[in-house]
Design a protein around this motif. Structure first.
Motif, PDB file in Angstrom:
ATOM      1  N   ALA A   7       0.751  -1.150   0.022  1.00  0.00           N
ATOM      2  CA  ALA A   7       0.130   0.128  -0.179  1.00  0.00           C
ATOM      3  C   ALA A   7       0.840   1.394  -0.261  1.00  0.00           C
ATOM      4  O   ALA A   7       1.888   1.230   0.522  1.00  0.00           O
ATOM      5  N   ASP A   8       0.371   2.280  -0.701  1.00  0.00           N
ATOM      6  CA  ASP A   8       1.090   3.469  -0.712  1.00  0.00           C
ATOM      7  C   ASP A   8       2.432   3.469  -1.357  1.00  0.00           C
ATOM      8  O   ASP A   8       3.396   4.193  -0.708  1.00  0.00           O
ATOM      9  N   SER A   9       2.628   2.577  -2.373  1.00  0.00           N
ATOM     10  CA  SER A   9       3.723   2.152  -2.752  1.00  0.00           C
ATOM     11  C   SER A   9       4.586   3.477  -3.578  1.00  0.00           C
ATOM     12  O   SER A   9       3.721   4.076  -4.094  1.00  0.00           O
ATOM     13  N   GLU A  10       5.619   3.659  -3.312  1.00  0.00           N
ATOM     14  CA  GLU A  10       6.451   4.802  -4.140  1.00  0.00           C
ATOM     15  C   GLU A  10       6.821   4.546  -5.486  1.00  0.00           C
ATOM     16  O   GLU A  10       7.996   4.523  -5.664  1.00  0.00           O
ATOM     17  N   LEU A  11       5.680   4.197  -6.090  1.00  0.00           N
ATOM     18  CA  LEU A  11       5.817   3.928  -7.617  1.00  0.00           C
ATOM     19  C   LEU A  11       5.126   4.952  -8.481  1.00  0.00           C
ATOM     20  O   LEU A  11       3.888   5.097  -8.178  1.00  0.00           O
ATOM     21  N   GLU A  12       5.746   5.792  -9.557  1.00  0.00           N
ATOM     22  CA  GLU A  12       5.327   6.769 -10.112  1.00  0.00           C
ATOM     23  C   GLU A  12       6.068   7.275 -11.295  1.00  0.00           C
ATOM     24  O   GLU A  12       7.326   6.941 -11.154  1.00  0.00           O
ATOM     25  N   LEU A  13       5.378   7.610 -12.225  1.00  0.00           N
ATOM     26  CA  LEU A  13       6.189   8.224 -13.475  1.00  0.00           C
ATOM     27  C   LEU A  13       7.062   9.539 -12.889  1.00  0.00           C
ATOM     28  O   LEU A  13       6.718  10.202 -11.993  1.00  0.00           O
ATOM     29  N   ILE A  14       8.264  10.045 -13.573  1.00  0.00           N
ATOM     30  CA  ILE A  14       8.990  11.210 -13.338  1.00  0.00           C
ATOM     31  C   ILE A  14       7.988  12.487 -13.477  1.00  0.00           C
ATOM     32  O   ILE A  14       7.296  12.655 -14.601  1.00  0.00           O
ATOM     33  N   PRO A  15       7.663  12.938 -12.228  1.00  0.00           N
ATOM     34  CA  PRO A  15       6.944  14.141 -12.546  1.00  0.00           C
ATOM     35  C   PRO A  15       7.217  15.238 -13.140  1.00  0.00           C
ATOM     36  O   PRO A  15       8.463  15.510 -13.581  1.00  0.00           O
ATOM     37  N   LYS A  16       6.262  16.026 -14.170  1.00  0.00           N
ATOM     38  CA  LYS A  16       6.595  16.821 -15.182  1.00  0.00           C
ATOM     39  C   LYS A  16       7.501  17.798 -14.791  1.00  0.00           C
ATOM     40  O   LYS A  16       8.624  18.310 -15.553  1.00  0.00           O
ATOM     41  N   LYS A  17       7.363  18.458 -13.592  1.00  0.00           N
ATOM     42  CA  LYS A  17       8.467  19.584 -13.335  1.00  0.00           C
ATOM     43  C   LYS A  17       9.776  19.051 -13.297  1.00  0.00           C
ATOM     44  O   LYS A  17      10.743  19.833 -13.157  1.00  0.00           O
ATOM     45  N   LEU A  18      10.083  17.854 -13.121  1.00  0.00           N
ATOM     46  CA  LEU A  18      11.660  17.283 -12.955  1.00  0.00           C
ATOM     47  C   LEU A  18      12.058  17.156 -14.374  1.00  0.00           C
ATOM     48  O   LEU A  18      13.353  16.979 -14.421  1.00  0.00           O
ATOM     49  N   LYS A  20      12.994  18.625 -17.114  1.00  0.00           N
ATOM     50  CA  LYS A  20      14.373  19.213 -17.763  1.00  0.00           C
ATOM     51  C   LYS A  20      15.340  19.161 -16.804  1.00  0.00           C
ATOM     52  O   LYS A  20      16.469  19.944 -17.435  1.00  0.00           O
ATOM     53  N   HIS A  21      15.492  18.607 -15.607  1.00  0.00           N
ATOM     54  CA  HIS A  21      16.570  18.562 -14.800  1.00  0.00           C
ATOM     55  C   HIS A  21      17.562  17.959 -15.323  1.00  0.00           C
ATOM     56  O   HIS A  21      17.451  16.721 -15.793  1.00  0.00           O
ATOM     57  N   PRO A  22      18.892  18.361 -15.329  1.00  0.00           N
ATOM     58  CA  PRO A  22      19.929  17.457 -15.712  1.00  0.00           C
ATOM     59  C   PRO A  22      20.099  15.931 -15.207  1.00  0.00           C
ATOM     60  O   PRO A  22      20.521  15.216 -16.018  1.00  0.00           O
ATOM     61  N   ALA A  23      19.699  15.761 -14.120  1.00  0.00           N
ATOM     62  CA  ALA A  23      19.789  14.608 -13.599  1.00  0.00           C
ATOM     63  C   ALA A  23      18.733  13.545 -14.057  1.00  0.00           C
ATOM     64  O   ALA A  23      18.656  12.272 -13.895  1.00  0.00           O
ATOM     65  N   VAL A  24      17.769  14.153 -14.620  1.00  0.00           N
ATOM     66  CA  VAL A  24      16.682  13.147 -15.222  1.00  0.00           C
ATOM     67  C   VAL A  24      16.663  13.209 -16.639  1.00  0.00           C
ATOM     68  O   VAL A  24      16.198  12.327 -17.550  1.00  0.00           O
ATOM     69  N   ARG A  25      16.769  14.195 -17.290  1.00  0.00           N
ATOM     70  CA  ARG A  25      16.988  14.651 -18.893  1.00  0.00           C
ATOM     71  C   ARG A  25      17.442  13.159 -19.698  1.00  0.00           C
ATOM     72  O   ARG A  25      16.620  12.875 -20.654  1.00  0.00           O
ATOM     73  N   ASN A  26      18.468  12.643 -19.459  1.00  0.00           N
ATOM     74  CA  ASN A  26      18.882  11.599 -20.398  1.00  0.00           C
ATOM     75  C   ASN A  26      18.559  10.418 -19.617  1.00  0.00           C
ATOM     76  O   ASN A  26      18.964   9.252 -20.091  1.00  0.00           O
TER      77      ASN A  26
END
Lengths: 210, 210
Positions: A7-18, A20-26
């Motif tokens: 329950a309440d698992s921490e499973l989600e798509l990368i939130p939109k606001k993130l 463009k962040h360099p750690a996420v972009r690639n």
């Protein structure tokens, strides 16, 4: 039958606001993963607990390969922080490779089921924990450190619903305490979700298998 | 004390003869991984069972996070197909991310311990299963489908050595049968190593913890 809910698992798509962040972009995967996206996550609320598809993966590797599941006596569900529920067919062989597992989770978010064609082995629905519980029959046991210390075999019933938190720290986001019959603690320290899952599964096996 | 041995694990560096293969050349990790290097592995003998660091990872996530280990009553060892033995300190927190875990295994092969500086949490020695067993005290139980069906709690002793195969299919490479006191089967189908590990750990907990 044992119904086992992460329950309440921490499973989600990368939130939109993130995005463009360099750690996420690639990032090859669209699933939020704290071990990769840590540097980008600090702007998110509750960032310390989010992005843990690894917990879901190990939990499912234990549940779906267990003797209890092979005996047809287990149903497993993954409920997420954003109130989605993944229904997993008992015959599903959970993919062992972590990166590919994340690929499947991504497909679930995009298509609602995997495989996208043919009969679904896993299906994702927009659903709260309470809505899921309303569909299931059995004594509802919540595993939480603030529960009573009990020997698991004593409290297991043939029809039982075990609810385990799918997050690394903190408390449930869903109002679980008002939904359950019993709150139990099996240890005085926080345990990973898959360890609680394995204790619940083996206790049920010892009481009801054969 | 329970000594838990993952034996003949399919954990190894990418063999030299594969290094120029297109499926391997750009590999970030030096650990052989069937899910990545499958196309290159067909020239290896016994290729169908090799390259399974994922089995080692999930096995250690269960063993080292277990209640039994937190109670100080478990020692875990990983023995490999090439007769190396990894000694894991009970206080080691196994890294959750699979790719980083492979990075640590690579360090072990290169430096013999991790972390390479300071006191080792994991240490690798050139050692056969028999040499490892000679150092340990306790009844030696081998888990194998050709064993006798027994209830685990009945055969557990306070000092016990549980030997579980760390490979996805086939049989032990080491001559294990002549080294053990008892061969047991807990199910009529092949189970993943981590499921056998969890059954052994919980059976021992039920008998000897508290």
């Amino acid at each position: 039958m044992m119904h086992l809910i992460l329950a309440d698992s921490e499973l989600e798509l990368i939130p939109k606001k993130l995005i463009k962040h360099p750690a996420v972009r690639n990032s090859k995967s669209k699933i939020l993963d704290a071990s990769l996206h840590h540097a980008a996550m600090k702007g998110l609320k509750q960032w310390q607990r989010r992005g843990r598809p690894d917990i879901v993966h190990v939990f499912l590797l234990i549940a779906n390969e267990s003797i209890l599941n092979k005996e047809g006596m287990l149903r497993t569900y993954v409920h997420t922080r954003n109130d989605e529920v993944i229904y997993i067919k008992p015959e599903t062989r959970i993919i062992k490779n972590y990166n590919r597992f994340k690929g499947l989770m991504e497909q679930l978010f995009e298509h609602g089921k995997v495989p996208p064609e043919n009969e679904a082995l896993m299906e994702m629905k927009k659903e709260s924990l309470e809505e899921l519980l309303d569909k299931l029959e059995g004594k509802r046991i919540l595993f939480s450190m603030d529960g009573e210390k009990r020997k698991l075999e004593n409290i297991m019933e043939e029809d039982v619903i075990c609810i385990i938190g799918g997050f690394p720290s903190g408390d449930f986001l869903s109002p679980v305490h008002k939904m359950v019959d019993e709150v139990v603690s099996i240890y005085h320290e926080m345990l990973p979700a898959w360890i609680v899952g394995m204790e619940a599964i083996v206790a049920y096996e010892n009481k009801f298998v054969k």
